[in-house]
Design a protein around this motif. Structure first.
Motif, PDB file in Angstrom:
ATOM      1  N   LEU A  70       0.821  -1.204   0.000  1.00  0.00           N
ATOM      2  CA  LEU A  70       0.000   0.000   0.000  1.00  0.00           C
ATOM      3  C   LEU A  70       0.853   1.252   0.000  1.00  0.00           C
ATOM      4  O   LEU A  70       0.587   2.212  -0.729  1.00  0.00           O
ATOM      5  CB  LEU A  70      -0.928  -0.006   1.218  1.00  0.00           C
ATOM      6  N   ALA A  71       1.898   1.261   0.826  1.00  0.00           N
ATOM      7  CA  ALA A  71       2.768   2.439   0.895  1.00  0.00           C
ATOM      8  C   ALA A  71       3.456   2.690  -0.438  1.00  0.00           C
ATOM      9  O   ALA A  71       3.574   3.836  -0.886  1.00  0.00           O
ATOM     10  CB  ALA A  71       3.806   2.259   2.004  1.00  0.00           C
ATOM     11  N   LEU A  72       3.895   1.630  -1.101  1.00  0.00           N
ATOM     12  CA  LEU A  72       4.563   1.799  -2.391  1.00  0.00           C
ATOM     13  C   LEU A  72       3.588   2.302  -3.451  1.00  0.00           C
ATOM     14  O   LEU A  72       3.940   3.151  -4.281  1.00  0.00           O
ATOM     15  CB  LEU A  72       5.188   0.468  -2.826  1.00  0.00           C
ATOM     16  N   ALA A  73       2.345   1.801  -3.429  1.00  0.00           N
ATOM     17  CA  ALA A  73       1.354   2.272  -4.397  1.00  0.00           C
ATOM     18  C   ALA A  73       1.079   3.755  -4.202  1.00  0.00           C
ATOM     19  O   ALA A  73       0.999   4.526  -5.165  1.00  0.00           O
ATOM     20  CB  ALA A  73       0.060   1.469  -4.251  1.00  0.00           C
ATOM     21  N   VAL A  74       0.938   4.171  -2.949  1.00  0.00           N
ATOM     22  CA  VAL A  74       0.682   5.578  -2.664  1.00  0.00           C
ATOM     23  C   VAL A  74       1.869   6.436  -3.082  1.00  0.00           C
ATOM     24  O   VAL A  74       1.713   7.548  -3.596  1.00  0.00           O
ATOM     25  CB  VAL A  74       0.354   5.762  -1.168  1.00  0.00           C
ATOM     26  N   THR A  75       3.080   5.922  -2.878  1.00  0.00           N
ATOM     27  CA  THR A  75       4.273   6.670  -3.256  1.00  0.00           C
ATOM     28  C   THR A  75       4.337   6.871  -4.768  1.00  0.00           C
ATOM     29  O   THR A  75       4.721   7.948  -5.249  1.00  0.00           O
ATOM     30  CB  THR A  75       5.536   5.939  -2.770  1.00  0.00           C
ATOM     31  N   VAL A  76       3.983   5.843  -5.519  1.00  0.00           N
ATOM     32  CA  VAL A  76       3.960   5.976  -6.980  1.00  0.00           C
ATOM     33  C   VAL A  76       2.982   7.072  -7.394  1.00  0.00           C
ATOM     34  O   VAL A  76       3.270   7.892  -8.274  1.00  0.00           O
ATOM     35  CB  VAL A  76       3.588   4.629  -7.639  1.00  0.00           C
ATOM     36  N   ILE A  77       1.819   7.096  -6.732  1.00  0.00           N
ATOM     37  CA  ILE A  77       0.833   8.131  -7.054  1.00  0.00           C
ATOM     38  C   ILE A  77       1.399   9.510  -6.755  1.00  0.00           C
ATOM     39  O   ILE A  77       1.305  10.438  -7.572  1.00  0.00           O
ATOM     40  CB  ILE A  77      -0.465   7.901  -6.263  1.00  0.00           C
ATOM     41  N   GLU A  78       2.008   9.666  -5.578  1.00  0.00           N
ATOM     42  CA  GLU A  78       2.520  10.991  -5.203  1.00  0.00           C
ATOM     43  C   GLU A  78       3.646  11.438  -6.128  1.00  0.00           C
ATOM     44  O   GLU A  78       3.661  12.586  -6.603  1.00  0.00           O
ATOM     45  CB  GLU A  78       3.020  10.985  -3.763  1.00  0.00           C
ATOM     46  N   ALA A  79       4.611  10.545  -6.379  1.00  0.00           N
ATOM     47  CA  ALA A  79       5.714  10.907  -7.265  1.00  0.00           C
ATOM     48  C   ALA A  79       5.195  11.248  -8.657  1.00  0.00           C
ATOM     49  O   ALA A  79       5.656  12.206  -9.288  1.00  0.00           O
ATOM     50  CB  ALA A  79       6.729   9.761  -7.339  1.00  0.00           C
ATOM     51  N   GLY A  80       4.219  10.476  -9.126  1.00  0.00           N
ATOM     52  CA  GLY A  80       3.654  10.763 -10.440  1.00  0.00           C
ATOM     53  C   GLY A  80       2.960  12.111 -10.496  1.00  0.00           C
ATOM     54  O   GLY A  80       3.100  12.855 -11.474  1.00  0.00           O
ATOM     55  N   LEU A  81       2.211  12.448  -9.435  1.00  0.00           N
ATOM     56  CA  LEU A  81       1.535  13.745  -9.397  1.00  0.00           C
ATOM     57  C   LEU A  81       2.544  14.889  -9.407  1.00  0.00           C
ATOM     58  O   LEU A  81       2.403  15.868 -10.146  1.00  0.00           O
ATOM     59  CB  LEU A  81       0.650  13.834  -8.154  1.00  0.00           C
ATOM     60  N   ILE A  82       3.579  14.770  -8.573  1.00  0.00           N
ATOM     61  CA  ILE A  82       4.576  15.848  -8.488  1.00  0.00           C
ATOM     62  C   ILE A  82       5.303  16.014  -9.815  1.00  0.00           C
ATOM     63  O   ILE A  82       5.468  17.129 -10.323  1.00  0.00           O
ATOM     64  CB  ILE A  82       5.581  15.568  -7.352  1.00  0.00           C
ATOM     65  N   ILE A  83       5.768  14.899 -10.389  1.00  0.00           N
ATOM     66  CA  ILE A  83       6.517  14.970 -11.639  1.00  0.00           C
ATOM     67  C   ILE A  83       5.632  15.508 -12.765  1.00  0.00           C
ATOM     68  O   ILE A  83       6.074  16.319 -13.585  1.00  0.00           O
ATOM     69  CB  ILE A  83       7.084  13.583 -11.990  1.00  0.00           C
ATOM     70  N   SER A  84       4.366  15.072 -12.800  1.00  0.00           N
ATOM     71  CA  SER A  84       3.455  15.551 -13.844  1.00  0.00           C
ATOM     72  C   SER A  84       3.251  17.051 -13.744  1.00  0.00           C
ATOM     73  O   SER A  84       3.256  17.767 -14.752  1.00  0.00           O
ATOM     74  CB  SER A  84       2.107  14.829 -13.728  1.00  0.00           C
ATOM     75  N   LEU A  85       3.070  17.559 -12.526  1.00  0.00           N
ATOM     76  CA  LEU A  85       2.882  18.995 -12.348  1.00  0.00           C
ATOM     77  C   LEU A  85       4.166  19.760 -12.640  1.00  0.00           C
ATOM     78  O   LEU A  85       4.138  20.873 -13.172  1.00  0.00           O
ATOM     79  CB  LEU A  85       2.401  19.289 -10.931  1.00  0.00           C
ATOM     80  N   MET A  86       5.318  19.173 -12.304  1.00  0.00           N
ATOM     81  CA  MET A  86       6.601  19.821 -12.579  1.00  0.00           C
ATOM     82  C   MET A  86       6.808  20.008 -14.079  1.00  0.00           C
ATOM     83  O   MET A  86       7.280  21.057 -14.528  1.00  0.00           O
ATOM     84  CB  MET A  86       7.756  18.992 -12.008  1.00  0.00           C
ATOM     85  N   LEU A  87       6.454  18.994 -14.840  1.00  0.00           N
ATOM     86  CA  LEU A  87       6.721  19.030 -16.271  1.00  0.00           C
ATOM     87  C   LEU A  87       5.579  19.635 -17.076  1.00  0.00           C
ATOM     88  O   LEU A  87       5.760  19.952 -18.253  1.00  0.00           O
ATOM     89  CB  LEU A  87       6.995  17.609 -16.781  1.00  0.00           C
ATOM     90  N   GLY A  88       4.388  19.777 -16.442  1.00  0.00           N
ATOM     91  CA  GLY A  88       3.236  20.211 -17.215  1.00  0.00           C
ATOM     92  C   GLY A  88       2.897  21.677 -17.121  1.00  0.00           C
ATOM     93  O   GLY A  88       2.466  22.285 -18.086  1.00  0.00           O
ATOM     94  N   GLY A  89       3.073  22.292 -15.972  1.00  0.00           N
ATOM     95  CA  GLY A  89       2.660  23.680 -15.800  1.00  0.00           C
ATOM     96  C   GLY A  89       3.836  24.619 -15.660  1.00  0.00           C
ATOM     97  O   GLY A  89       4.950  24.340 -16.100  1.00  0.00           O
ATOM     98  N   ASP A  90       3.567  25.785 -15.055  1.00  0.00           N
ATOM     99  CA  ASP A  90       4.641  26.734 -14.791  1.00  0.00           C
ATOM    100  C   ASP A  90       5.599  26.148 -13.770  1.00  0.00           C
ATOM    101  O   ASP A  90       5.180  25.418 -12.864  1.00  0.00           O
ATOM    102  CB  ASP A  90       4.056  28.051 -14.268  1.00  0.00           C
ATOM    103  N   PRO A  91       6.889  26.471 -13.878  1.00  0.00           N
ATOM    104  CA  PRO A  91       7.865  25.929 -12.932  1.00  0.00           C
ATOM    105  C   PRO A  91       7.496  26.286 -11.490  1.00  0.00           C
ATOM    106  O   PRO A  91       7.176  27.432 -11.177  1.00  0.00           O
ATOM    107  CB  PRO A  91       9.176  26.601 -13.357  1.00  0.00           C
ATOM    108  N   ASN A  92       7.509  25.296 -10.631  1.00  0.00           N
ATOM    109  CA  ASN A  92       7.227  25.491  -9.204  1.00  0.00           C
ATOM    110  C   ASN A  92       8.300  24.743  -8.430  1.00  0.00           C
ATOM    111  O   ASN A  92       8.114  23.578  -8.067  1.00  0.00           O
ATOM    112  CB  ASN A  92       5.834  24.979  -8.860  1.00  0.00           C
TER     113      ASN A  92
END
Length: 359
Positions: A70-92
């Motif tokens: 469960l922890a690994l699945a949640v981590t994949v979701i979080e890392a994916g969300l952060i990376i997607s936002l980093m590469l998709g919108g304005d730099p944050n």
């Protein structure tokens, strides 16, 4: 993991991952407007579906490996969300810092506080294994310090930044701490993380291997859907936060809340069933995995994309984080807890959220 059926796969947990991928392929780049709300609903549904399937896989492999899945699945979701936002919108550059900080504080006080209150309210005194809880804190405290406080006090880069050499070292240190923790959790001291009175089962029939494999495949599909939809919704989320005049740190809190939502439900169910150790495994385990795996993954992407990462938190937040760890050490130092401890943790969670809007 108390609510996952083990004899069937709910139809909506099959349909949502397929719908999520289809929605991304057809509408993922359509922009803002009412469509964004629909995609957001599909994203949340896929988060729930992904963790449901992770629960089935977890029941198949048993404790303590189940909470690790469960922890690994949640981590994949979080890392994916952060990376997607980093590469998709304005730099944050502070997005990972805000998300990791929010995850640690919401887990350590919000989720833990609710679980302690629920367990204490129903069973008066809640028991857990102090060795397991202290093992989590033994790695969580240095990880959080290296990632969130250490950058403010180094000379390699100004302000809350690390040089790439320093960031590489911190990432490797987090990986080493997490690897050491996994060895202890799954090998030498596996019993530290088993619920008090655990007898090799938790009242659920063990899912078949075929069902576990099907759930694993659906979990991967749901995780892919979450990451891709998040990339499409990133600009809408940031524009929405700016439109209401909220601090940009709220984006990190929203990410952490989305990621922790389904796991929180599993942790609260376990607390209600007088299995506070399972709740601790889920809560603190997700915080440890969040730093130990998310930070190195995002650091690699940031280096590849040439985007700096602002990691250090403010002085006031550093004080609050130090207080948080002191309270956690007291709470998890005896193997028993009560309603008062849960109230204290909830107050600290509210204090953290308040400090974002009134720094």
């Amino acid at each position: 993991m108390a609510g996952a059926p083990t004899d069937r796969i709910p139809p909506h947990t099959i349909a949502l991952p397929v719908l999520g991928v289809a929605a991304w392929l057809v509408f993922g780049k359509a922009g803002l407007g009412p469509l964004a709300a629909v995609l957001a609903a599909v994203l949340l549904g896929n988060v729930l579906s992904a963790v449901h399937h992770a629960e089935i896989v977890a029941l198949r492999v048993g404790e303590p490996y189940g909470t690790l899945v469960l922890a690994l699945a949640v981590t994949v979701i979080e890392a994916g969300l952060i990376i997607s936002l980093m590469l998709g919108g304005d730099p944050n550059p502070g997005l990972m810092r805000d998300s990791v900080h929010a995850a640690v504080m919401l887990v350590m006080h919000g989720l833990a506080g609710v679980c302690i209150v629920v367990a204490s309210w129903r069973h008066r005194d809640a028991e857990f294994r102090v060795e397991g809880a202290n093992s989590f804190l033994a790695v969580l405290i240095p990880m959080a310090t290296l990632v969130l406080i250490y950058p403010n006090h180094v000379l390699g880069a100004p302000g809350p930044y690390l040089s790439w050499t320093q960031l590489t070292f911190v990432s490797l240190a987090c990986l080493a701490l997490y690897a050491g923790f996994l060895f202890i959790q799954t090998n030498w001291h596996r019993d530290y993380f088993l619920p008090v009175g655990y007898e090799g089962h938790d009242g659920h029939a063990r899912p078949s291997a075929r069902m576990a494999l099907a759930c694993f495949a659906l979990m991967c599909l749901a995780l892919f859907s979450v990451v891709m939809l998040a990339k499409s919704l990133g600009p809408a989320l940031e524009e929405g936060v700016q439109a209401v005049g909220a601090p940009m740190a709220v984006v990190g809190v929203i990410i952490a809340a989305i990621v922790l939502m389904p796991e929180s439900a599993a942790a609260v169910r376990a607390a209600a069933a007088n299995r506070l150790q399972s709740s601790i495994n889920l809560a603190l385990g997700s915080a440890v995995a969040c730093i130990g795996l998310t930070v190195p993954a995002v650091a690699v992407v940031a280096y590849w994309a040439g985007q700096p990462l602002a990691l250090g938190i403010s002085a006031s937040q550093s004080v609050l984080l130090g207080l948080s760890f002191a309270v956690a050490i007291i709470t998890y130092g005896t193997g028993r807890t009560n309603l008062l401890c849960g109230v204290v943790h909830l107050v600290l969670a509210v204090t953290y959220v308040f400090s974002i809007f009134a720094p």
